[in-house]
Design a protein around this motif. Structure first.
Motif, PDB file in Angstrom:
ATOM      1  N   LEU A  39      -9.304  -2.156   3.637  1.00 48.90           N
ATOM      2  CA  LEU A  39      -7.853  -2.209   3.499  1.00 48.90           C
ATOM      3  C   LEU A  39      -7.387  -1.962   2.070  1.00 48.90           C
ATOM      4  O   LEU A  39      -6.218  -1.724   1.828  1.00 48.90           O
ATOM      5  CB  LEU A  39      -7.271  -3.505   4.040  1.00 48.90           C
ATOM      6  CG  LEU A  39      -7.693  -4.840   3.454  1.00 48.90           C
ATOM      7  CD1 LEU A  39      -7.036  -5.143   2.132  1.00 48.90           C
ATOM      8  CD2 LEU A  39      -7.368  -5.919   4.447  1.00 48.90           C
ATOM      9  N   ALA A  40      -8.287  -1.973   1.106  1.00 51.55           N
ATOM     10  CA  ALA A  40      -7.894  -1.664  -0.275  1.00 51.55           C
ATOM     11  C   ALA A  40      -7.472  -0.203  -0.413  1.00 51.55           C
ATOM     12  O   ALA A  40      -6.636   0.122  -1.250  1.00 51.55           O
ATOM     13  CB  ALA A  40      -9.037  -1.964  -1.236  1.00 51.55           C
TER      14      ALA A  40
ATOM     15  N   ALA B 224      -4.214   0.889   8.495  1.00 54.85           N
ATOM     16  CA  ALA B 224      -4.570   1.108   9.898  1.00 54.85           C
ATOM     17  C   ALA B 224      -3.746   0.170  10.749  1.00 54.85           C
ATOM     18  O   ALA B 224      -3.382  -0.926  10.316  1.00 54.85           O
ATOM     19  CB  ALA B 224      -6.052   0.866  10.133  1.00 54.85           C
ATOM     20  N   GLU B 225      -3.473   0.592  11.950  1.00 57.16           N
ATOM     21  CA  GLU B 225      -2.710  -0.229  12.882  1.00 57.16           C
ATOM     22  C   GLU B 225      -3.379  -1.589  13.064  1.00 57.16           C
ATOM     23  O   GLU B 225      -2.713  -2.594  13.209  1.00 57.16           O
ATOM     24  CB  GLU B 225      -2.594   0.489  14.231  1.00 57.16           C
ATOM     25  CG  GLU B 225      -1.474  -0.010  15.083  1.00 57.16           C
ATOM     26  CD  GLU B 225      -0.102   0.150  14.437  1.00 57.16           C
ATOM     27  OE1 GLU B 225       0.724  -0.763  14.635  1.00 57.16           O
ATOM     28  OE2 GLU B 225       0.151   1.144  13.744  1.00 57.16           O
ATOM     29  N   GLY B 226      -4.694  -1.635  12.995  1.00 56.49           N
ATOM     30  CA  GLY B 226      -5.443  -2.870  13.206  1.00 56.49           C
ATOM     31  C   GLY B 226      -5.270  -3.920  12.127  1.00 56.49           C
ATOM     32  O   GLY B 226      -5.554  -5.070  12.354  1.00 56.49           O
ATOM     33  N   TRP B 227      -4.816  -3.539  10.943  1.00 55.95           N
ATOM     34  CA  TRP B 227      -4.621  -4.533   9.892  1.00 55.95           C
ATOM     35  C   TRP B 227      -3.336  -4.300   9.097  1.00 55.95           C
ATOM     36  O   TRP B 227      -3.184  -4.765   7.967  1.00 55.95           O
ATOM     37  CB  TRP B 227      -5.810  -4.642   8.956  1.00 55.95           C
ATOM     38  CG  TRP B 227      -6.172  -3.400   8.193  1.00 55.95           C
ATOM     39  CD1 TRP B 227      -5.462  -2.821   7.174  1.00 55.95           C
ATOM     40  CD2 TRP B 227      -7.327  -2.605   8.356  1.00 55.95           C
ATOM     41  NE1 TRP B 227      -6.115  -1.711   6.700  1.00 55.95           N
ATOM     42  CE2 TRP B 227      -7.269  -1.559   7.409  1.00 55.95           C
ATOM     43  CE3 TRP B 227      -8.425  -2.669   9.207  1.00 55.95           C
ATOM     44  CZ2 TRP B 227      -8.254  -0.590   7.314  1.00 55.95           C
ATOM     45  CZ3 TRP B 227      -9.400  -1.691   9.091  1.00 55.95           C
ATOM     46  CH2 TRP B 227      -9.304  -0.682   8.164  1.00 55.95           C
ATOM     47  N   ALA B 228      -2.382  -3.642   9.685  1.00 58.45           N
ATOM     48  CA  ALA B 228      -1.103  -3.368   9.018  1.00 58.45           C
ATOM     49  C   ALA B 228      -0.374  -4.651   8.637  1.00 58.45           C
ATOM     50  O   ALA B 228       0.406  -4.668   7.689  1.00 58.45           O
ATOM     51  CB  ALA B 228      -0.220  -2.504   9.908  1.00 58.45           C
TER      52      ALA B 228
ATOM     53  N   LEU C 260     -13.619  -5.975  12.079  1.00 60.61           N
ATOM     54  CA  LEU C 260     -12.332  -6.280  11.447  1.00 60.61           C
ATOM     55  C   LEU C 260     -12.530  -7.220  10.266  1.00 60.61           C
ATOM     56  O   LEU C 260     -11.914  -7.047   9.215  1.00 60.61           O
ATOM     57  CB  LEU C 260     -11.353  -6.879  12.456  1.00 60.61           C
ATOM     58  CG  LEU C 260      -9.969  -7.208  11.911  1.00 60.61           C
ATOM     59  CD1 LEU C 260      -9.253  -5.961  11.406  1.00 60.61           C
ATOM     60  CD2 LEU C 260      -9.126  -7.908  12.984  1.00 60.61           C
ATOM     61  N   GLU C 261     -13.418  -8.192  10.425  1.00 59.45           N
ATOM     62  CA  GLU C 261     -13.700  -9.105   9.317  1.00 59.45           C
ATOM     63  C   GLU C 261     -14.313  -8.340   8.138  1.00 59.45           C
ATOM     64  O   GLU C 261     -13.937  -8.544   6.987  1.00 59.45           O
ATOM     65  CB  GLU C 261     -14.639 -10.217   9.762  1.00 59.45           C
ATOM     66  CG  GLU C 261     -14.910 -11.209   8.645  1.00 59.45           C
ATOM     67  CD  GLU C 261     -15.770 -12.386   9.085  1.00 59.45           C
ATOM     68  OE1 GLU C 261     -16.351 -13.017   8.190  1.00 59.45           O
ATOM     69  OE2 GLU C 261     -15.853 -12.670  10.291  1.00 59.45           O
ATOM     70  N   VAL C 262     -15.245  -7.444   8.411  1.00 54.38           N
ATOM     71  CA  VAL C 262     -15.861  -6.640   7.343  1.00 54.38           C
ATOM     72  C   VAL C 262     -14.805  -5.768   6.664  1.00 54.38           C
ATOM     73  O   VAL C 262     -14.740  -5.690   5.441  1.00 54.38           O
ATOM     74  CB  VAL C 262     -17.008  -5.764   7.901  1.00 54.38           C
ATOM     75  CG1 VAL C 262     -17.503  -4.782   6.851  1.00 54.38           C
ATOM     76  CG2 VAL C 262     -18.157  -6.630   8.403  1.00 54.38           C
ATOM     77  N   ALA C 263     -13.956  -5.135   7.460  1.00 55.61           N
ATOM     78  CA  ALA C 263     -12.959  -4.203   6.931  1.00 55.61           C
ATOM     79  C   ALA C 263     -11.905  -4.889   6.082  1.00 55.61           C
ATOM     80  O   ALA C 263     -11.381  -4.294   5.139  1.00 55.61           O
ATOM     81  CB  ALA C 263     -12.276  -3.467   8.084  1.00 55.61           C
ATOM     82  N   THR C 264     -11.595  -6.130   6.400  1.00 54.67           N
ATOM     83  CA  THR C 264     -10.486  -6.803   5.723  1.00 54.67           C
ATOM     84  C   THR C 264     -10.923  -7.887   4.740  1.00 54.67           C
ATOM     85  O   THR C 264     -10.077  -8.559   4.160  1.00 54.67           O
ATOM     86  CB  THR C 264      -9.524  -7.419   6.765  1.00 54.67           C
ATOM     87  OG1 THR C 264     -10.241  -8.340   7.584  1.00 54.67           O
ATOM     88  CG2 THR C 264      -8.894  -6.331   7.623  1.00 54.67           C
ATOM     89  N   THR C 265     -12.215  -8.039   4.548  1.00 57.62           N
ATOM     90  CA  THR C 265     -12.727  -9.011   3.590  1.00 57.62           C
ATOM     91  C   THR C 265     -13.062  -8.285   2.300  1.00 57.62           C
ATOM     92  O   THR C 265     -13.872  -7.363   2.289  1.00 57.62           O
ATOM     93  CB  THR C 265     -13.976  -9.737   4.138  1.00 57.62           C
ATOM     94  OG1 THR C 265     -13.617 -10.402   5.356  1.00 57.62           O
ATOM     95  CG2 THR C 265     -14.524 -10.740   3.139  1.00 57.62           C
TER      96      THR C 265
ATOM     97  N   LEU D 171      -1.127  -5.991   1.284  1.00 60.15           N
ATOM     98  CA  LEU D 171      -1.612  -4.929   0.415  1.00 60.15           C
ATOM     99  C   LEU D 171      -2.530  -3.891   1.045  1.00 60.15           C
ATOM    100  O   LEU D 171      -3.557  -3.545   0.479  1.00 60.15           O
ATOM    101  CB  LEU D 171      -2.301  -5.538  -0.814  1.00 60.15           C
ATOM    102  CG  LEU D 171      -1.451  -6.492  -1.631  1.00 60.15           C
ATOM    103  CD1 LEU D 171      -2.279  -7.143  -2.707  1.00 60.15           C
ATOM    104  CD2 LEU D 171      -0.239  -5.807  -2.212  1.00 60.15           C
ATOM    105  N   PRO D 172      -2.178  -3.344   2.211  1.00 63.93           N
ATOM    106  CA  PRO D 172      -3.014  -2.250   2.705  1.00 63.93           C
ATOM    107  C   PRO D 172      -2.869  -1.064   1.756  1.00 63.93           C
ATOM    108  O   PRO D 172      -1.805  -0.816   1.199  1.00 63.93           O
ATOM    109  CB  PRO D 172      -2.445  -1.942   4.087  1.00 63.93           C
ATOM    110  CG  PRO D 172      -1.059  -2.464   4.054  1.00 63.93           C
ATOM    111  CD  PRO D 172      -1.060  -3.610   3.086  1.00 63.93           C
ATOM    112  N   GLY D 173      -3.960  -0.356   1.544  1.00 67.08           N
ATOM    113  CA  GLY D 173      -3.978   0.745   0.584  1.00 67.08           C
ATOM    114  C   GLY D 173      -3.423   2.037   1.133  1.00 67.08           C
ATOM    115  O   GLY D 173      -3.190   2.196   2.325  1.00 67.08           O
TER     116      GLY D 173
END
Length: 161
Positions: free
Chosen positions: A63-64, A68-72, A51-56, A76-78
């Protein structure tokens, strides 16, 4: 006897590094459709680290392009790439690993970065168009790929019909 002790000790110190050897980017084996069956590290991924890798933004920055439900809840989710919620129902573990390593094997022409690739990289942007990347380091480490894979496997809510 002392030499034997030194050799045994050296072997024991080296053994963990041999057992935990990572697959180098150039040694990854892709299946016919781009799937990668073998773990890059031999160590299970950690979804929290994924999650840290995906959202950093300086790491995976998933997320650019993806929601995803995990970081909605994050800003600015893409919406360029497909939604990742329930992605574990659409692709196998090996297919997801292959997509993360080098999505071009599965999706020709995709704009998704190859996160664990050092060959045939073309950098986007007018100043770089058609020029090979100068870096020989992959964007993410082998463990970060396995961590992202663990995260994606937690997005297992079936799609609503």
């Amino acid at each position: 006897m002392r030499k034997l002790f030194v050799l045994c000790t050296a072997g024991m110190v080296m053994l963990p590094s041999v057992l935990a050897a990572e697959t180098a980017p150039g040694d990854v084996v892709f299946g016919d459709l781009g799937a990668v069956e073998e773990s890059l590290t031999g160590t299970a991924g950690n979804a929290e680290a994924g999650l840290e890798v995906a959202t950093t933004r300086s790491l995976g920055n998933c997320l650019a392009c993806h929601v995803a439900e995990g970081w909605a809840h994050m800003p600015l989710p893409g919406n360029i790439g497909p939604a990742l919620t329930s992605v574990a129902h659409r692709y196998t573990e090996a297919e997801l690993r292959g997509i993360l390593i080098n999505s071009k094997h599965m999706f020709e022409g995709t704009v998704m970065p190859s996160f664990y690739n050092v060959d045939d990289i073309i950098r986007p942007g007018d100043g770089y168009t058609g020029k090979a990347a100068t870096s020989v380091e992959p964007l993410l480490s082998a463990q970060q790929i396995e961590d992202l894979l663990a995260l994606l496997q937690t997005f297992d809510e079936p799609e609503e019909e």
